[in-house]
Design a protein around this motif. Structure first.
Motif, PDB file in Angstrom:
ATOM      1  N   VAL A  34     -21.335  27.944  23.550  1.00 17.26           N
ATOM      2  CA  VAL A  34     -21.691  26.759  22.754  1.00 17.26           C
ATOM      3  C   VAL A  34     -22.115  27.240  21.371  1.00 17.26           C
ATOM      4  CG1 VAL A  34     -23.129  24.715  22.512  1.00 17.26           C
ATOM      5  CG2 VAL A  34     -22.415  25.466  24.792  1.00 17.26           C
ATOM      6  N   ILE A  35     -21.231  27.021  20.407  1.00 15.56           N
ATOM      7  CA  ILE A  35     -21.493  27.362  19.013  1.00 15.56           C
ATOM      8  C   ILE A  35     -22.038  26.111  18.326  1.00 15.56           C
ATOM      9  CG2 ILE A  35     -20.483  28.177  16.855  1.00 15.56           C
ATOM     10  CD1 ILE A  35     -18.108  29.226  18.579  1.00 15.56           C
ATOM     11  N   ALA A  36     -23.155  26.227  17.657  1.00 14.58           N
ATOM     12  CA  ALA A  36     -23.745  25.061  17.004  1.00 14.58           C
ATOM     13  C   ALA A  36     -24.387  25.464  15.686  1.00 14.58           C
ATOM     14  CB  ALA A  36     -24.775  24.391  17.913  1.00 14.58           C
ATOM     15  N   GLY A  37     -24.413  24.520  14.761  1.00 15.26           N
ATOM     16  CA  GLY A  37     -25.026  24.770  13.468  1.00 15.26           C
ATOM     17  C   GLY A  37     -24.393  23.886  12.415  1.00 15.26           C
ATOM     18  N   PRO A  38     -24.847  23.992  11.190  1.00  9.53           N
ATOM     19  CA  PRO A  38     -24.378  23.092  10.128  1.00  9.53           C
ATOM     20  C   PRO A  38     -22.986  23.455   9.630  1.00  9.53           C
ATOM     21  CG  PRO A  38     -25.846  24.720   9.201  1.00  9.53           C
ATOM     22  CD  PRO A  38     -25.865  24.934  10.696  1.00  9.53           C
ATOM     23  N   CYS A  39     -22.345  22.504   9.007  1.00 13.91           N
ATOM     24  CA  CYS A  39     -21.072  22.777   8.356  1.00 13.91           C
ATOM     25  C   CYS A  39     -21.266  23.878   7.310  1.00 13.91           C
ATOM     26  CB  CYS A  39     -20.542  21.504   7.708  1.00 13.91           C
ATOM     27  SG  CYS A  39     -19.057  21.749   6.703  1.00 13.91           S
ATOM     28  N   SER A  40     -22.280  23.722   6.479  1.00  9.79           N
ATOM     29  CA  SER A  40     -22.539  24.673   5.404  1.00  9.79           C
ATOM     30  C   SER A  40     -23.981  25.158   5.436  1.00  9.79           C
ATOM     31  CB  SER A  40     -22.287  24.037   4.033  1.00  9.79           C
ATOM     32  OG  SER A  40     -20.978  23.541   3.923  1.00  9.79           O
ATOM     33  N   VAL A  41     -24.167  26.419   5.103  1.00  8.35           N
ATOM     34  CA  VAL A  41     -25.517  26.937   4.872  1.00  8.35           C
ATOM     35  C   VAL A  41     -25.945  26.458   3.490  1.00  8.35           C
ATOM     36  CG1 VAL A  41     -26.942  28.996   4.649  1.00  8.35           C
ATOM     37  CG2 VAL A  41     -25.041  28.978   6.279  1.00  8.35           C
ATOM     38  N   GLU A  42     -27.017  25.672   3.454  1.00 10.63           N
ATOM     39  CA  GLU A  42     -27.444  25.063   2.197  1.00 10.63           C
ATOM     40  C   GLU A  42     -28.701  25.700   1.621  1.00 10.63           C
ATOM     41  OE1 GLU A  42     -25.725  20.719   3.711  1.00 10.63           O
ATOM     42  OE2 GLU A  42     -27.866  20.990   3.342  1.00 10.63           O
ATOM     43  N   TYR A  74     -14.179  20.271  -6.755  1.00 12.35           N
ATOM     44  CA  TYR A  74     -15.492  19.872  -7.230  1.00 12.35           C
ATOM     45  C   TYR A  74     -16.505  19.706  -6.101  1.00 12.35           C
ATOM     46  CZ  TYR A  74     -12.341  18.805 -11.050  1.00 12.35           C
ATOM     47  OH  TYR A  74     -11.366  18.898 -12.010  1.00 12.35           O
ATOM     48  N   SER A  75     -16.058  19.857  -4.869  1.00 12.14           N
ATOM     49  CA  SER A  75     -16.958  19.755  -3.719  1.00 12.14           C
ATOM     50  C   SER A  75     -17.736  21.051  -3.548  1.00 12.14           C
ATOM     51  CB  SER A  75     -16.159  19.458  -2.451  1.00 12.14           C
ATOM     52  OG  SER A  75     -15.463  18.224  -2.552  1.00 12.14           O
ATOM     53  N   PHE A  76     -18.834  20.976  -2.801  1.00 11.51           N
ATOM     54  CA  PHE A  76     -19.682  22.141  -2.549  1.00 11.51           C
ATOM     55  C   PHE A  76     -18.870  23.241  -1.875  1.00 11.51           C
ATOM     56  CE2 PHE A  76     -22.828  24.221   0.416  1.00 11.51           C
ATOM     57  CZ  PHE A  76     -23.513  24.914  -0.557  1.00 11.51           C
ATOM     58  N   ALA A 243     -26.477  16.017   4.036  1.00 14.19           N
ATOM     59  CA  ALA A 243     -25.663  17.230   4.091  1.00 14.19           C
ATOM     60  C   ALA A 243     -24.718  17.301   2.890  1.00 14.19           C
ATOM     61  CB  ALA A 243     -24.864  17.272   5.390  1.00 14.19           C
ATOM     62  N   LEU A 244     -24.468  18.512   2.421  1.00 18.58           N
ATOM     63  CA  LEU A 244     -23.604  18.711   1.262  1.00 18.58           C
ATOM     64  C   LEU A 244     -22.123  18.714   1.626  1.00 18.58           C
ATOM     65  CD1 LEU A 244     -25.646  21.450  -0.667  1.00 18.58           C
ATOM     66  CD2 LEU A 244     -25.652  18.961  -0.981  1.00 18.58           C
TER      67      LEU A 244
END
Length: 278
Positions: A34-42, A74-76, A243-244
């Motif tokens: 089970v891999i979990a976490g945010p789309c991006s490290v902010e 232009y996106s993060f 979230a970015l």
């Protein structure tokens, strides 16, 4: 699929093969991943908070993007090396192995210094130079299916990595592009069962990118388990609305905790009723 010499489930002697990959304290292909976490490290605080939350809920690997391939320039685009440092620190403090995406051949060895698993995203599935480059390192590779790729094309890309010398490949079904627009992609669960029958490599599912909708992640997660997957990759953010990137498909820690309880129950059901191919 005659060209699948290395990923083919059947070896030259007619025997079935099964790959198991040791990463930290887990063995992918044996233990359910089970891999979990945010789309991006902010930020450091953001990834640390989420890492602790998903670890307490039962996740056994931490994800987070430091280099982000985005549709718009232009996106993060991610924090780069700084993001890798934050992700690595979160992994060390929680004891979770970490996975992050590599998008450029020039970054393979840099990212390998910080991460436990290299991810090849859908947009780069047929970036053959990148496949060969990650094939030269010994880090496990999670290979996502391209949004327009056939199963045969997907498996041939895994063949590139194995042929370059890296046997530690995990396949990831993340949905394909169809005429349907209600969901971000169309989750092809038949591909999970097909890949499990065709190859000895572990197969995981990413219901976050496959659906792009919070309300569909739960049912598609449980359906993926019943289709026979070896693991899941799920996006989690402490404040999805802020979230970015990909804020429409990231669960809150509370939602993820609830989902993990159902994941464990569904795995037990699969074990007792259907069984697992050993």
């Amino acid at each position: 699929m005659k060209n699948l010499k290395l990923v083919n489930r059947i070896d030259d002697n007619g025997a079935k093969r099964k790959t198991e990959i040791k990463i930290g304290n887990i063995t992918v292909g044996k233990d359910f991943l089970v891999i979990a976490g945010p789309c991006s490290v902010e930020s450091e605080e953001q990834i640390m908070t989420i890492a602790k939350a998903v670890k307490s809920s039962g996740a056994n690997m931490l994800r987070g993007g430091a280099y982000k391939p985005r549709t718009s320039p232009y996106s993060f685009q991610g924090l780069g090396r700084v993001g890798l440092q934050y992700l690595s620190k979160a992994g060390l403090e929680t004891g979770l192995p970490i996975i992050t995406e590599v998008v450029d051949t020039r970054d393979v060895y840099l990212i390998s210094e910080y991460t436990d698993v290299l991810q090849i995203g859908a947009r780069n599935m047929q970036n053959f130079s990148l496949l060969v480059e990650v094939g030269k390192v010994r880090k496990p590779v999670l290979l996502k299916r391209g949004m327009n790729a056939t199963i045969e094309e997907w498996l041939n890309c895994a063949e590139y990595i194995l042929n370059a010398g890296n046997p530690n490949v995990i396949l990831c079904e993340r949905g394909i592009r169809t005429h349907e627009t209600y969901t971000r992609n169309t989750l092809d669960l038949s591909a999970v069962a097909a890949a499990k029958g065709l190859t000895h490599l572990p197969v995981v599912v990413d219901p976050s990118h496959a659906t792009g909708r919070i309300d569909l992640i739960h049912p598609m997660t449980l359906s993926s388990i019943m289709a026979g997957c070896d693991g899941l990759e799920i996006e989690v953010h402490s404040s999805p609305n802020d979230a970015l990137s990909d804020n429409d498909q990231q669960l809150t820690p509370s939602q993820f905790n609830s989902l993990m309880k159902d994941i464990k129950e569904t795995l037990a059901f699969r074990e007792n009723i259907i069984g697992i191919d050993k």
